[in-house]
Design a protein around this motif. Structure first.
Motif, mmCIF file in Angstrom:
data_model
loop_
_atom_site.group_PDB
_atom_site.id
_atom_site.type_symbol
_atom_site.label_atom_id
_atom_site.label_comp_id
_atom_site.label_asym_id
_atom_site.label_seq_id
_atom_site.Cartn_x
_atom_site.Cartn_y
_atom_site.Cartn_z
ATOM 1 N N ALA A 33 0.851 -1.184 0.000
ATOM 2 C CA ALA A 33 0.000 0.000 0.000
ATOM 3 C C ALA A 33 0.888 1.236 0.000
ATOM 4 C CB ALA A 33 -0.927 0.005 1.218
ATOM 5 N N SER A 34 0.289 2.386 -0.233
ATOM 6 C CA SER A 34 1.043 3.644 -0.317
ATOM 7 C C SER A 34 1.200 4.251 1.071
ATOM 8 C CB SER A 34 0.339 4.608 -1.275
ATOM 9 O OG SER A 34 0.275 4.069 -2.572
ATOM 10 N N TYR A 35 1.976 3.599 1.907
ATOM 11 C CA TYR A 35 2.188 4.072 3.278
ATOM 12 C C TYR A 35 2.925 5.407 3.307
ATOM 13 C CZ TYR A 35 1.158 -0.847 4.081
ATOM 14 O OH TYR A 35 0.567 -2.088 4.077
ATOM 15 N N PHE A 36 3.672 5.715 2.246
ATOM 16 C CA PHE A 36 4.491 6.930 2.208
ATOM 17 C C PHE A 36 4.038 7.872 1.093
ATOM 18 C CE2 PHE A 36 7.264 3.310 3.487
ATOM 19 C CZ PHE A 36 7.354 3.632 4.842
ATOM 20 N N HIS A 37 2.730 7.867 0.823
ATOM 21 C CA HIS A 37 2.218 8.624 -0.327
ATOM 22 C C HIS A 37 2.315 10.128 -0.128
ATOM 23 C CE1 HIS A 37 0.003 9.285 -3.977
ATOM 24 N NE2 HIS A 37 -0.898 10.014 -3.337
ATOM 25 N N ARG A 38 1.810 10.617 0.992
ATOM 26 C CA ARG A 38 1.797 12.064 1.209
ATOM 27 C C ARG A 38 3.168 12.557 1.662
ATOM 28 N NH1 ARG A 38 -3.378 13.161 4.950
ATOM 29 N NH2 ARG A 38 -3.110 10.982 5.543
ATOM 30 N N PRO A 39 3.627 13.695 1.155
ATOM 31 C CA PRO A 39 4.958 14.200 1.514
ATOM 32 C C PRO A 39 4.962 14.920 2.857
ATOM 33 C CG PRO A 39 3.960 15.688 -0.046
ATOM 34 C CD PRO A 39 3.000 14.541 0.109
ATOM 35 N N SER A 40 4.571 14.206 3.899
ATOM 36 C CA SER A 40 4.606 14.786 5.245
ATOM 37 C C SER A 40 4.615 13.666 6.263
ATOM 38 C CB SER A 40 3.402 15.703 5.490
ATOM 39 O OG SER A 40 2.228 14.946 5.729
ATOM 40 N N LEU A 41 5.335 13.856 7.338
ATOM 41 C CA LEU A 41 5.362 12.854 8.406
ATOM 42 C C LEU A 41 3.983 12.730 9.042
ATOM 43 C CD1 LEU A 41 8.794 13.636 10.119
ATOM 44 C CD2 LEU A 41 8.237 11.755 8.574
ATOM 45 N N THR A 42 3.268 13.847 9.116
ATOM 46 C CA THR A 42 1.909 13.811 9.657
ATOM 47 C C THR A 42 1.028 12.912 8.792
ATOM 48 O OG1 THR A 42 2.094 16.024 10.611
ATOM 49 C CG2 THR A 42 -0.129 15.184 10.214
ATOM 50 N N GLY A 43 1.175 13.036 7.470
ATOM 51 C CA GLY A 43 0.414 12.192 6.563
ATOM 52 C C GLY A 43 0.777 10.731 6.705
ATOM 53 N N TRP A 44 2.053 10.448 6.873
ATOM 54 C CA TRP A 44 2.492 9.065 7.066
ATOM 55 C C TRP A 44 1.885 8.485 8.355
ATOM 56 C CZ3 TRP A 44 8.489 8.723 5.938
ATOM 57 C CH2 TRP A 44 8.717 9.051 4.593
ATOM 58 N N ARG A 45 1.980 9.262 9.415
ATOM 59 C CA ARG A 45 1.451 8.783 10.700
ATOM 60 C C ARG A 45 -0.054 8.538 10.597
ATOM 61 N NH1 ARG A 45 4.959 13.277 12.687
ATOM 62 N NH2 ARG A 45 6.863 12.335 13.565
ATOM 63 N N SER A 46 -0.749 9.441 9.927
ATOM 64 C CA SER A 46 -2.193 9.289 9.768
ATOM 65 C C SER A 46 -2.515 8.025 8.979
ATOM 66 C CB SER A 46 -2.767 10.517 9.073
ATOM 67 O OG SER A 46 -4.137 10.364 8.796
ATOM 68 N N GLU A 47 -1.783 7.788 7.898
ATOM 69 C CA GLU A 47 -2.001 6.605 7.059
ATOM 70 C C GLU A 47 -1.824 5.320 7.859
ATOM 71 O OE1 GLU A 47 -2.780 4.183 3.875
ATOM 72 O OE2 GLU A 47 -2.929 6.372 3.878
ATOM 73 N N LEU A 48 -0.886 5.334 8.808
ATOM 74 C CA LEU A 48 -0.567 4.141 9.582
ATOM 75 C C LEU A 48 -1.271 4.106 10.937
ATOM 76 C CD1 LEU A 48 3.243 4.100 8.758
ATOM 77 C CD2 LEU A 48 1.588 2.370 8.049
ATOM 78 N N GLY A 49 -2.073 5.132 11.230
ATOM 79 C CA GLY A 49 -2.801 5.164 12.496
ATOM 80 C C GLY A 49 -1.912 5.381 13.701
#
Length: 244
Positions: A33-49
């Motif tokens: 899955a695109s765990y690193f899709h958004r260019p932000s650590l906040t986005g990564w954390r959100s994607e992974l809960g």
């Protein structure tokens, strides 16, 4: 036993990556899955809960764990626009390693790289523009919507946008090739044409190259439906008719 601990599906939008991800997942070959899709650590954390304070090291570790399937291999999908930010975060976490590949290997173990491309850039550009305009990116096999990013809207033909998008998509493919060359990576190669024509054969080959059982590919069934229709065909014909 698999030959790799992880694999990265390296691609660009509208190359068939969602289709390939679901096939690999259904065969137990990770949960790409695109765990690193958004260019932000906040986005990564959100994607992974994960909580806002989660450090980078734990983000990567969680993504690897979340990408595991029935077999001991983890999958990650990485779109070309996401690569720059991803590389920067790797360097922040492990500056002691000399390059991207050594950092990825340190975090994700023995890693294979699958390069999924769509040779017909006109078809790819038309597909991408329709998705952007209509907000609909994927449908389930039964026709229901799988992914929508905006309200339903009729797509309109735009020759300039199609031309520009072809240039961008070609650049993405070349950027992947340049990165592979710099890192000394020989990727496993898959084309959209081969995947859409004979997904079973493509899947069997990939599973074999990853060192995984190929039998599950014999009974696969698509979970997603192809979106291209007469509108795509009309746009392609109109664009080609106007091209010199």
């Amino acid at each position: 036993m698999s030959l790799f601990d992880s694999y990265f599906l390296c691609t660009s939008p509208r190359s068939g990556s969602t289709f390939l991800c679901t096939l690999l997942e259904d065969c137990g070959a990770g949960h790409p899955a695109s765990y690193f899709h958004r260019p932000s650590l906040t986005g990564w954390r959100s994607e992974l809960g994960l909580c806002e304070e989660t450090p980078r090291e734990d983000i990567f570790a969680t993504a690897r764990k979340r990408g595991m399937g029935r077999h001991p291999i983890s999958g990650v999908r990485l779109q070309r626009p996401s690569l720059g930010f991803f590389r920067h975060q790797l360097a922040q976490v492990h500056p002691e390693h000399p390059n991207d590949l050594s950092r990825i290997t340190y975090i994700f173990g023995r890693t294979a790289f699958i390069h999924l491309t769509r040779t017909d850039k006109l078809d790819q550009a038309v597909s991408l523009i329709r998705a952007q305009q209509s907000g609909l990116w994927h449908r389930n096999a039964d026709g229901s919507e799988l992914e929508r990013t905006g309200p339903a809207k009729a797509a309109e033909y735009d020759a300039e946008a199609i031309q520009a998008q072809q240039t961008v998509l070609r650049r993405m493919d070349q950027d992947w090739e340049d990165w592979f060359a710099r890192q000394g990576i020989s990727p496993l190669r898959v084309t959209y044409a081969a995947l859409s024509t004979d997904p079973q054969a493509v899947l069997q080959r990939l599973l074999s190259e990853l060192g995984l059982p190929t039998e599950p590919a014999n009974s696969i069934s698509a979970r997603t439906a192809k979106l291209a229709d007469h509108v795509n065909a009309d746009w392609v014909a109109r664009f080609r008719a106007k091209s010199p």
